[in-house]
Scaffold this motif. Structure first.
Motif, PDB file in Angstrom:
ATOM      1  N   ARG A  73       0.881  -1.176   0.000  1.00  0.00           N
ATOM      2  CA  ARG A  73       0.000   0.000   0.000  1.00  0.00           C
ATOM      3  C   ARG A  73       0.919   1.226   0.000  1.00  0.00           C
ATOM      4  O   ARG A  73       2.096   1.100   0.361  1.00  0.00           O
ATOM      5  CB  ARG A  73      -0.876   0.068   1.270  1.00  0.00           C
ATOM      6  N   PRO A 146      -0.249 -14.405  29.551  1.00  0.00           N
ATOM      7  CA  PRO A 146      -1.223 -13.309  29.656  1.00  0.00           C
ATOM      8  C   PRO A 146      -1.579 -13.122  31.137  1.00  0.00           C
ATOM      9  O   PRO A 146      -1.473 -14.080  31.921  1.00  0.00           O
ATOM     10  CB  PRO A 146      -2.426 -13.813  28.857  1.00  0.00           C
ATOM     11  N   LEU A 153       2.819 -17.236  26.538  1.00  0.00           N
ATOM     12  CA  LEU A 153       2.122 -16.961  25.274  1.00  0.00           C
ATOM     13  C   LEU A 153       2.781 -15.793  24.540  1.00  0.00           C
ATOM     14  O   LEU A 153       2.756 -15.729  23.310  1.00  0.00           O
ATOM     15  CB  LEU A 153       0.653 -16.637  25.568  1.00  0.00           C
ATOM     16  N   MET A 233      -0.283  -6.098  22.959  1.00  0.00           N
ATOM     17  CA  MET A 233      -0.284  -5.093  21.887  1.00  0.00           C
ATOM     18  C   MET A 233       0.888  -5.347  20.932  1.00  0.00           C
ATOM     19  O   MET A 233       0.718  -5.353  19.701  1.00  0.00           O
ATOM     20  CB  MET A 233      -0.194  -3.685  22.482  1.00  0.00           C
ATOM     21  N   GLY A 240       0.773 -10.319  14.433  1.00  0.00           N
ATOM     22  CA  GLY A 240      -0.551 -10.311  13.811  1.00  0.00           C
ATOM     23  C   GLY A 240      -0.585  -9.490  12.530  1.00  0.00           C
ATOM     24  O   GLY A 240      -1.216  -9.887  11.542  1.00  0.00           O
ATOM     25  N   LEU A 241       0.082  -8.339  12.528  1.00  0.00           N
ATOM     26  CA  LEU A 241       0.007  -7.445  11.363  1.00  0.00           C
ATOM     27  C   LEU A 241       1.114  -7.687  10.343  1.00  0.00           C
ATOM     28  O   LEU A 241       1.130  -7.055   9.282  1.00  0.00           O
ATOM     29  CB  LEU A 241       0.051  -5.979  11.809  1.00  0.00           C
ATOM     30  N   THR A 242       2.053  -8.569  10.664  1.00  0.00           N
ATOM     31  CA  THR A 242       3.146  -8.834   9.722  1.00  0.00           C
ATOM     32  C   THR A 242       3.005 -10.191   9.051  1.00  0.00           C
ATOM     33  O   THR A 242       3.647 -10.439   8.032  1.00  0.00           O
ATOM     34  CB  THR A 242       4.509  -8.828  10.450  1.00  0.00           C
ATOM     35  N   GLY A 243       2.197 -11.072   9.662  1.00  0.00           N
ATOM     36  CA  GLY A 243       2.103 -12.437   9.148  1.00  0.00           C
ATOM     37  C   GLY A 243       3.172 -13.349   9.720  1.00  0.00           C
ATOM     38  O   GLY A 243       3.376 -14.462   9.216  1.00  0.00           O
ATOM     39  N   PHE A 246       3.184 -16.252  15.860  1.00  0.00           N
ATOM     40  CA  PHE A 246       3.037 -15.709  17.204  1.00  0.00           C
ATOM     41  C   PHE A 246       4.156 -16.261  18.078  1.00  0.00           C
ATOM     42  O   PHE A 246       4.748 -17.312  17.763  1.00  0.00           O
ATOM     43  CB  PHE A 246       1.659 -16.069  17.776  1.00  0.00           C
TER      44      PHE A 246
ATOM     45  N   VAL B 133      -6.926  -1.881  13.261  1.00  0.00           N
ATOM     46  CA  VAL B 133      -6.166  -1.833  14.502  1.00  0.00           C
ATOM     47  C   VAL B 133      -5.869  -0.366  14.800  1.00  0.00           C
ATOM     48  O   VAL B 133      -5.521   0.387  13.888  1.00  0.00           O
ATOM     49  CB  VAL B 133      -4.859  -2.647  14.361  1.00  0.00           C
ATOM     50  N   PHE B 161      -5.291   0.801  22.880  1.00  0.00           N
ATOM     51  CA  PHE B 161      -5.046  -0.056  21.719  1.00  0.00           C
ATOM     52  C   PHE B 161      -6.268  -0.928  21.506  1.00  0.00           C
ATOM     53  O   PHE B 161      -6.853  -1.422  22.461  1.00  0.00           O
ATOM     54  CB  PHE B 161      -3.822  -0.937  21.996  1.00  0.00           C
ATOM     55  N   THR B 163      -7.874  -4.039  18.702  1.00  0.00           N
ATOM     56  CA  THR B 163      -7.720  -4.856  17.502  1.00  0.00           C
ATOM     57  C   THR B 163      -9.008  -5.608  17.217  1.00  0.00           C
ATOM     58  O   THR B 163      -9.652  -6.119  18.138  1.00  0.00           O
ATOM     59  CB  THR B 163      -6.542  -5.848  17.631  1.00  0.00           C
ATOM     60  N   LEU B 171     -10.501  -6.802  20.987  1.00  0.00           N
ATOM     61  CA  LEU B 171      -9.708  -6.680  22.215  1.00  0.00           C
ATOM     62  C   LEU B 171      -9.387  -5.201  22.386  1.00  0.00           C
ATOM     63  O   LEU B 171      -8.961  -4.542  21.429  1.00  0.00           O
ATOM     64  CB  LEU B 171      -8.382  -7.433  22.092  1.00  0.00           C
ATOM     65  N   ASP B 271      -4.578  -0.971   8.714  1.00  0.00           N
ATOM     66  CA  ASP B 271      -5.427  -2.009   8.133  1.00  0.00           C
ATOM     67  C   ASP B 271      -4.716  -3.351   8.316  1.00  0.00           C
ATOM     68  O   ASP B 271      -3.639  -3.565   7.757  1.00  0.00           O
ATOM     69  CB  ASP B 271      -5.615  -1.706   6.639  1.00  0.00           C
ATOM     70  N   PRO B 272      -5.298  -4.261   9.096  1.00  0.00           N
ATOM     71  CA  PRO B 272      -4.585  -5.513   9.405  1.00  0.00           C
ATOM     72  C   PRO B 272      -4.248  -6.336   8.163  1.00  0.00           C
ATOM     73  O   PRO B 272      -3.309  -7.131   8.190  1.00  0.00           O
ATOM     74  CB  PRO B 272      -5.537  -6.290  10.316  1.00  0.00           C
ATOM     75  N   SER B 273      -4.978  -6.134   7.089  1.00  0.00           N
ATOM     76  CA  SER B 273      -4.724  -6.937   5.889  1.00  0.00           C
ATOM     77  C   SER B 273      -3.647  -6.308   5.003  1.00  0.00           C
ATOM     78  O   SER B 273      -3.218  -6.929   4.035  1.00  0.00           O
ATOM     79  CB  SER B 273      -6.017  -7.104   5.083  1.00  0.00           C
ATOM     80  N   ALA B 276      -0.318  -8.346   6.092  1.00  0.00           N
ATOM     81  CA  ALA B 276      -0.491  -9.751   6.473  1.00  0.00           C
ATOM     82  C   ALA B 276      -1.567 -10.463   5.659  1.00  0.00           C
ATOM     83  O   ALA B 276      -1.755 -11.668   5.807  1.00  0.00           O
ATOM     84  CB  ALA B 276      -0.822  -9.839   7.964  1.00  0.00           C
ATOM     85  N   ALA B 280      -5.570 -12.000   8.310  1.00  0.00           N
ATOM     86  CA  ALA B 280      -5.058 -11.395   9.539  1.00  0.00           C
ATOM     87  C   ALA B 280      -6.079 -11.408  10.689  1.00  0.00           C
ATOM     88  O   ALA B 280      -5.734 -11.769  11.821  1.00  0.00           O
ATOM     89  CB  ALA B 280      -4.582  -9.966   9.267  1.00  0.00           C
ATOM     90  N   ARG B 283      -6.351 -14.808  12.255  1.00  0.00           N
ATOM     91  CA  ARG B 283      -5.217 -15.150  13.124  1.00  0.00           C
ATOM     92  C   ARG B 283      -5.281 -14.379  14.443  1.00  0.00           C
ATOM     93  O   ARG B 283      -4.906 -14.897  15.493  1.00  0.00           O
ATOM     94  CB  ARG B 283      -3.886 -14.874  12.422  1.00  0.00           C
ATOM     95  N   LEU B 284      -5.749 -13.133  14.397  1.00  0.00           N
ATOM     96  CA  LEU B 284      -5.884 -12.366  15.644  1.00  0.00           C
ATOM     97  C   LEU B 284      -6.933 -13.012  16.551  1.00  0.00           C
ATOM     98  O   LEU B 284      -6.762 -13.067  17.770  1.00  0.00           O
ATOM     99  CB  LEU B 284      -6.227 -10.905  15.328  1.00  0.00           C
ATOM    100  N   LEU B 287      -5.278 -15.866  18.297  1.00  0.00           N
ATOM    101  CA  LEU B 287      -4.454 -15.433  19.436  1.00  0.00           C
ATOM    102  C   LEU B 287      -5.328 -15.186  20.664  1.00  0.00           C
ATOM    103  O   LEU B 287      -4.997 -15.622  21.774  1.00  0.00           O
ATOM    104  CB  LEU B 287      -3.687 -14.152  19.064  1.00  0.00           C
ATOM    105  N   GLU B 290      -6.264 -18.423  22.188  1.00  0.00           N
ATOM    106  CA  GLU B 290      -5.166 -18.997  22.989  1.00  0.00           C
ATOM    107  C   GLU B 290      -5.112 -18.358  24.375  1.00  0.00           C
ATOM    108  O   GLU B 290      -4.782 -19.011  25.365  1.00  0.00           O
ATOM    109  CB  GLU B 290      -3.814 -18.779  22.293  1.00  0.00           C
ATOM    110  N   MET B 291      -5.374 -17.060  24.444  1.00  0.00           N
ATOM    111  CA  MET B 291      -5.397 -16.383  25.745  1.00  0.00           C
ATOM    112  C   MET B 291      -6.567 -16.883  26.584  1.00  0.00           C
ATOM    113  O   MET B 291      -6.407 -17.249  27.747  1.00  0.00           O
ATOM    114  CB  MET B 291      -5.563 -14.870  25.554  1.00  0.00           C
ATOM    115  N   PRO B 300      -8.759  -8.441  27.561  1.00  0.00           N
ATOM    116  CA  PRO B 300      -8.837  -7.014  27.863  1.00  0.00           C
ATOM    117  C   PRO B 300      -9.963  -6.330  27.097  1.00  0.00           C
ATOM    118  O   PRO B 300     -10.122  -6.544  25.901  1.00  0.00           O
ATOM    119  CB  PRO B 300      -7.487  -6.452  27.404  1.00  0.00           C
TER     120      PRO B 300
END
Lengths: 330, 330
Positions: A73, A146, A153, A233, A240-243, A246, B133, B161, B163, B171, B271-273, B276, B280, B283-284, B287, B290-291, B300
């Motif tokens: 982008r 967490p 985690l 965060m 999460g935002l990079t691919g 985790f 995000v 923050f 997401t 969250l 933009d999360p996409s 990633a 994205a 996957r969030l 996560l 998992e928490m 949170p």
């Protein structure tokens, strides 16, 4: 053993090349490790060479990888570290992001399939030296739970930040979100000493002074629930935002076991004049001045810069065991 | 006294209008304060009405101001709150930033000449509900010293923050960088009780259990030096990059003395996409899962959302003294 920075860089570069790492990558890794050592960050410095080389030899790190950047982008640079070292991918971000930031006002570098981020202060500082504010977030193999939980985690998930100051060196912040570095607990296990009861938890989530129990458990977040929230965060931003994987999916950075760690790093850089106008860097210098005129206050990042300036003049001392281990790899 | 959210909003809106606040602004302020109250954040809720109105009457807050947004770069929205309340400026950012983020991948809203940011969770959540995000940083009148110092230079400088999660509520994180809210120390002075020795420092920079001495001194940062460093980062982002007053230059949000506080707020949305890809948000959600599957872990932001959902159904209870104070202003 005493060496100039150039001697140390040349030695380390040669060791990586001898182990099948591309010359440009070997140079980037050598620079990063030697600068970390020079900045007094030996935990991210030359002591890492043996583990890095071991990972190259087994293919956990691809020494032949070439990092690739794609502008997905107008404000986003997606960087694939391609299971190589992180440093060439960080170099790419440092090379390509600033022009995007000047044009867009803000830009985001998202690095995935990456490895150990090293001393993040050294990366964000390179943006500040180009007149930009930069934030960096990285995840790491899981060692913190967490808040309220017992199972690792999140990594110690550091945040780094740098800002230019008109007429002065940048301010640079670099902090992990665990209360103390995991290396301190590891050291206590080696020495057989106890640790303070607020450093870590055992596998049942209880505070412990037993370093061995702590290594099996989780690290305490800095500032309790707040540090744990910030680690979440960072996990979202850096993975999460990079691919990237985790933290709980990532393999160790210290041994050659398992698949590549595939960690992530996120860098957000901003042109200080984009909203605040041309006077922004001047006002940031005023803020630093307000800090510095208080007795007892040290500007963040100045100690590391001072140590590096010193090392550039007088070289660095490398401990004999570290030197022997490095030379044995060549 | 028990009221539906709509009744409370209508009442508060009418009080502000009766004091010369533009109807659209009165509505924005009323919504923000009532939602804060509904989310269990009474410190940012209806108790603020008398101080807000007092500031409008003396002109410290301009009730006739209209916030103006200008896109100074493709990724930057500079918002001038024009010495009015923060909420209409935040509304502008929420309205205009998302389209910029979708186009650019990342965008930055820089708000200056602003006032009390209120419950920042409620603002970042509005981005997450649009699939983005968001990070938000605000400064506040100075109450914390730089690490090692004694003189207040930073506010409690919160970070928020949010997401999005595919198929679930967002969250949301919202935390001040002081160890505890200053309101807790103020409460202790009113009750005449001691405070724990790790909440605050006296004017000489020593830990104190004396609440009165603490109010004259500085608040302790969360996580010690790390919290103080993050407060500096927030100061740079929220004031340095927006053109707002620094915290140590800002007047109080609680009384009508002095010039407008002229605080700043910075919002970065991504933009999360963008890097990633389309997976994205999925996957969030993984996560978060998992928490949540760890015993004892609360996601949170869920408590506040639950309270608001409850309040939307059953209304809120407003304490008699608060209601009397509000009605006296009409």
């Amino acid at each position: 053993m005493h060496m100039t920075l150039l001697e140390a860089e040349t030695l380390v570069k040669r060791v990586f090349e001898a182990n099948g790492v591309l010359p440009a990558t070997a140079r980037s890794v050598a620079l990063a490790l030697v600068h970390a050592e020079a900045a007094g960050q030996s935990g991210h410095g030359l002591r890492r060479v043996p583990a890095y080389v071991k990972q190259v030899r087994t293919g956990k790190v691809d020494g032949q990888a070439t990092a690739v950047a794609e502008r997905t982008r107008p404000g986003v640079l997606a960087v694939d570290a391609a299971h190589g070292f992180a440093y060439p991918a960080l170099d790419l971000a440092v090379a390509q992001l600033p022009a995007m930031v000047r044009e867009q006002g803000i830009a985001f570098a998202a690095i995935h399939r990456s490895h150990h981020a090293g001393v993040m202060a050294l990366t964000v500082e390179r943006f500040a030296e180009q007149g930009l504010v930069a934030m960096m977030f990285a995840n790491a193999p899981a060692s913190m739970a967490p808040w309220g939980g017992k199972v690792p985690l999140f990594g110690t998930n550091p945040i780094a930040f740098a800002t230019p100051l008109e007429g002065a060196d940048p301010l640079v912040i670099d902090l992990a979100l665990s209360k103390v570095a995991r290396g301190k607990v590891m050291e206590a296990t080696q020495k057989g000493t106890d640790i303070p009861d607020d450093w870590a938890f055992d596998v049942d989530g209880n505070p412990t002074t037993d370093a061995v129990a702590a290594m099996k458990g989780t690290m305490a977040p800095s500032g309790g629930a707040k540090g744990a929230a910030l680690a979440l965060m960072v996990e979202v931003l850096a993975a999460g935002l990079t691919g990237a994987h985790f933290s709980h999916q990532a393999s160790s950075l210290f041994d050659e076991k398992g698949p590549p760690p595939s960690l992530g790093q996120a860098i957000i850089a901003i042109d200080p004049s984009a909203a605040a106008g041309a006077g922004a860097a001047r006002r940031l210098a005023d803020l630093a001045h307000e800090m510095a005129r208080q007795d007892g206050v040290r500007l963040p990042g100045r100690r590391g810069r001072g140590l590096r300036a010193e090392a550039a003049k007088h070289g660095i001392k490398i401990e004999d065991d570290v030197m022997a281990a490095i030379k044995a790899l060549g």
